[in-house]
Enzyme design. Sequence first.
Site, PDB file in Angstrom:
ATOM      1  CG  HIS A 252      -0.230   0.011   2.533  1.00 36.67           C
ATOM      2  ND1 HIS A 252       0.466   1.096   3.032  1.00 36.67           N
ATOM      3  CD2 HIS A 252      -0.078  -0.972   3.462  1.00 36.67           C
ATOM      4  CE1 HIS A 252       0.999   0.801   4.195  1.00 36.67           C
ATOM      5  NE2 HIS A 252       0.686  -0.459   4.486  1.00 36.67           N
ATOM      6  CG  ASP A 378       2.967 -20.560  12.117  1.00 33.81           C
ATOM      7  OD1 ASP A 378       3.475 -20.542  13.261  1.00 33.81           O
ATOM      8  OD2 ASP A 378       3.447 -21.188  11.157  1.00 33.81           O
ATOM      9  CB  SER A 393       2.201  -3.368   5.502  1.00 34.04           C
ATOM     10  OG  SER A 393       1.127  -3.159   6.359  1.00 34.04           O
TER      11      SER A 393
END
Length: 432
Positions: A252, A378, A393
């Site tokens: 992003h 996980d 991110s």
Amino acid sequence: MKTFVKFLRSNTWTILSINILCALTALFITGFDRFPDGITISAGSVKQIGVNMPVRATFSPSDDADVGVPALKVDNKPLTDNIDIDLSDSVTLTAGESGSAMLSLNMFGLPGRSLSLDVLPEYTLIPWGKTVGVRVETDGVMVLGTGDIIEGDGKTPSPSAGVLRSGDMITIANGQQLANKSQFMDIIKNSHDDLSLRVRRREQYFDATIKPHVNSKTSERTIGVWIRDDTKGIGTVTYYNPRTNRFAALGHGIVDIDTKQMMSIRSGRIMETEVVSVVKGKKGAPGELVGKVRESRVLGNVDRNSPYGIFGSLNLGENSAASDSKVSISPQSQVYVGPAVIRSTVDRSDIKEFDIFIESVNKFSGDDTRGMVIRITDPELIRRTNGIVQGMSGSPILQDGKLVGAVTHVFVQEPTRGYAIFIENMLKNDMG
């Protein structure tokens, strides 16, 4: 009463017609809203599209397309000329070599949207997953806000009010191209006449003139404006392309924390970072990776900030990405609901793979950074972070050994879940 019944009978068809028109209008809008602004297909792949509604489409080759080598086949017919087809049933697109085409939509004979069809060349990329420090300098100086100035006579003028606003980028002052805020402040201090500015507001430029005033506290000229010329943080590198020496990170764009505007950058760099601690995410409060950034260890230069991530060139040197294994990419059409892994760094400099589950695949999302919903499964990653935290991110997502996308956002109320972007949307926005 008879008059009222007569009124109803005489207007029944009018009311019915209005209802039908409203229903058709809603159908019209809904049908077109199912399509994004563009569709991306990997070379050699097959993709099916359809809306199960009475929408017709015209596929057109691009003006510069090689007629002998069409970029696409539509239902096995080479796209060498316009192809008109009904999208109420599924249509099969077969991608050839890299190229582009156009798709125009209409419903009930009424013209609707036009969107691009891009065929990306075959890629083999290195999914990195390395946490890095990111620092970018703006293209000029960004206005954060305006305020009053206290003059010696007690007056409090606001020279910039009504002229500049939060999010504006000042690129030129008194004829000088601005590199940083120190330069801008010096120009203001030494300006004895009106200050001439060149300003960009979103995508439009305009000229402005502001008269500096002397601040009684500092005895220096100022125009009553708060500015910023850089920003920094931590993120994750998604991939490295050894063929072009390009990298992509974040998934992003970098948005200014105060103005919420996409930052237009002049330059930037990514730097070696060691994760020293983790603030675990919890409901309503996103966590974060806390890193020690080694600013002297520059790994690459950033040259583009877009809604789909930051991009630039990697300075190989001793970077471990040079020796990592390359993988193919999976186009959107082949991404499915099911297990996958992410690569991320949550402990010092160790890149590890963690299990996730792709819960939904939205191939026609209005926001390309939210094409998938993922869930961390996980146990080790949940123990360390409670899910997705800031700094992750850009973590690459692999399914069946192929690169399919990158983590972009966390669900604030549910940190084990978040959004991801398809890798194709990152690739097509890398202008390098």
